[in-house]
Design a protein around this motif. Sequence first.
Motif, short mmCIF file in Angstrom:
data_model
loop_
_atom_site.label_atom_id
_atom_site.label_comp_id
_atom_site.label_asym_id
_atom_site.label_seq_id
_atom_site.Cartn_x
_atom_site.Cartn_y
_atom_site.Cartn_z
N PRO A 287 0.81 -1.23 0.00
CA PRO A 287 0.00 0.00 0.00
C PRO A 287 0.83 1.27 0.00
CG PRO A 287 -0.09 -1.07 2.15
CD PRO A 287 0.57 -2.03 1.22
N ALA A 288 1.90 1.33 0.81
CA ALA A 288 2.72 2.54 0.90
C ALA A 288 3.37 2.87 -0.44
CB ALA A 288 3.77 2.39 1.99
N GLN A 289 3.92 1.85 -1.09
CA GLN A 289 4.56 2.06 -2.38
C GLN A 289 3.55 2.52 -3.42
OE1 GLN A 289 6.91 -1.23 -3.82
NE2 GLN A 289 6.80 -0.54 -5.94
N LEU A 290 2.37 1.92 -3.40
CA LEU A 290 1.34 2.28 -4.37
C LEU A 290 0.88 3.73 -4.16
CD1 LEU A 290 -0.47 1.54 -6.70
CD2 LEU A 290 -2.04 0.47 -5.08
N VAL A 291 0.67 4.12 -2.92
CA VAL A 291 0.27 5.49 -2.62
C VAL A 291 1.34 6.47 -3.12
CG1 VAL A 291 -0.07 7.17 -0.75
CG2 VAL A 291 -1.27 4.97 -0.70
N ALA A 296 3.02 10.62 -6.85
CA ALA A 296 4.00 11.13 -7.81
C ALA A 296 3.36 11.38 -9.18
CB ALA A 296 5.16 10.15 -7.94
N ALA A 297 2.48 10.47 -9.59
CA ALA A 297 1.81 10.64 -10.88
C ALA A 297 0.90 11.86 -10.88
CB ALA A 297 1.02 9.38 -11.22
N ARG A 302 0.24 17.93 -12.58
CA ARG A 302 -0.34 19.23 -12.19
C ARG A 302 -0.04 20.32 -13.21
NH1 ARG A 302 -2.68 19.51 -7.35
NH2 ARG A 302 -2.23 17.87 -5.81
N SER A 303 1.16 20.30 -13.79
CA SER A 303 1.54 21.34 -14.76
C SER A 303 1.10 21.01 -16.19
CB SER A 303 3.07 21.54 -14.73
OG SER A 303 3.72 20.31 -15.06
#
Length: 339
Positions: A287-291, A296-297, A302-303
């Motif tokens: 779960p931590a890695q997936l979050v 990051a994605a 955002r830009s």
Amino acid sequence: MRSQRDALGQILEEQIGVITRKQALAAGLTAHALRHRLRPGGPWRGLLPGVYVAVTGTPTTIQQQLAAMLYAGRGSVLTGSAALCLHDIRADSSDLVDILVPATRQRRDAAFVRLHRTTRMPKRSWQLGPLRYAPPARAVADTVRGLSNLRDVRAIVADAVQRKRCTVRDLLTELTAGPSVGSVLFREALADVADGIRSAAEGDLKDLLTRSGLPMPLFNAKVFAGEEFIAMPDGWWPKFGLAVEVDSTEWHLSPEDHANTLARGRRMAVHQINVLRVTPRQIRTEPAQLVAEIRAALEGARSRPRLNLRTVPSRQAAQLAGPARRSASGGPARPDGAA
């Protein structure tokens, strides 16, 4: 004597070898002859009080279910996990057979039979041979009210809708008309399914994102370029042009399913939709890695200029489900906004 054998044989044939004491005697069998058949080592055995099976080995599941109905009496219908199985809705099997009976019927649970007295007997029932069973939405409601885990409840509700055995509206009707006891998880699961959750894995993803504080995607929303349909991603953030797909063999076993998955992926690539692919196992064990990957994605997008795409949410749950559409905290569930 021949007519007696014919009458008895017809009952046993129609009822897959299951018969009641009353039926056996009415067919001409004497009480002595009945006791003889039920003797130790005899050709019949008792399954329930006053209900017998004409086999010496282990009765089948269907024979047990029919025996439960005959024990419960006229007008009774199967519900719970037995009825879900007959509707091809996935649920854990149970050692008990759940039966709906009129509220006025005076009969107690026995052996593997669990009776549910109700003033809301189904107006219609499904039938398979001698078995009668509750409609899909009623079977779902009766089953999930006895469960204590949201994931299990959501899996059954989602599977019923995914397989088109019933609609969210059908389930809402059962939620509203049925008892309030045991309905908290049913209400929450129905809200999730109304918002687009269609599998246990998607529910796990939603729970993970809720805990992470990340923006909530729209689940199973339809994405269009003008009038051209592109895809219906498992999760979709319109603002970021990001989709997440939960790759499970559960829904992609046939070559046709695989081809459709590849075609959908190509359409999304053509329209510059970024896709994160995850497995149910990753959601549970990493779960931590997936979050971190999803965060990051989202940050990386955002830009990026917003894609010129149109999104149609899976459900307008606020209008459709009314009070059922609540988050775990009691406030309105707010996914990432749709275009």
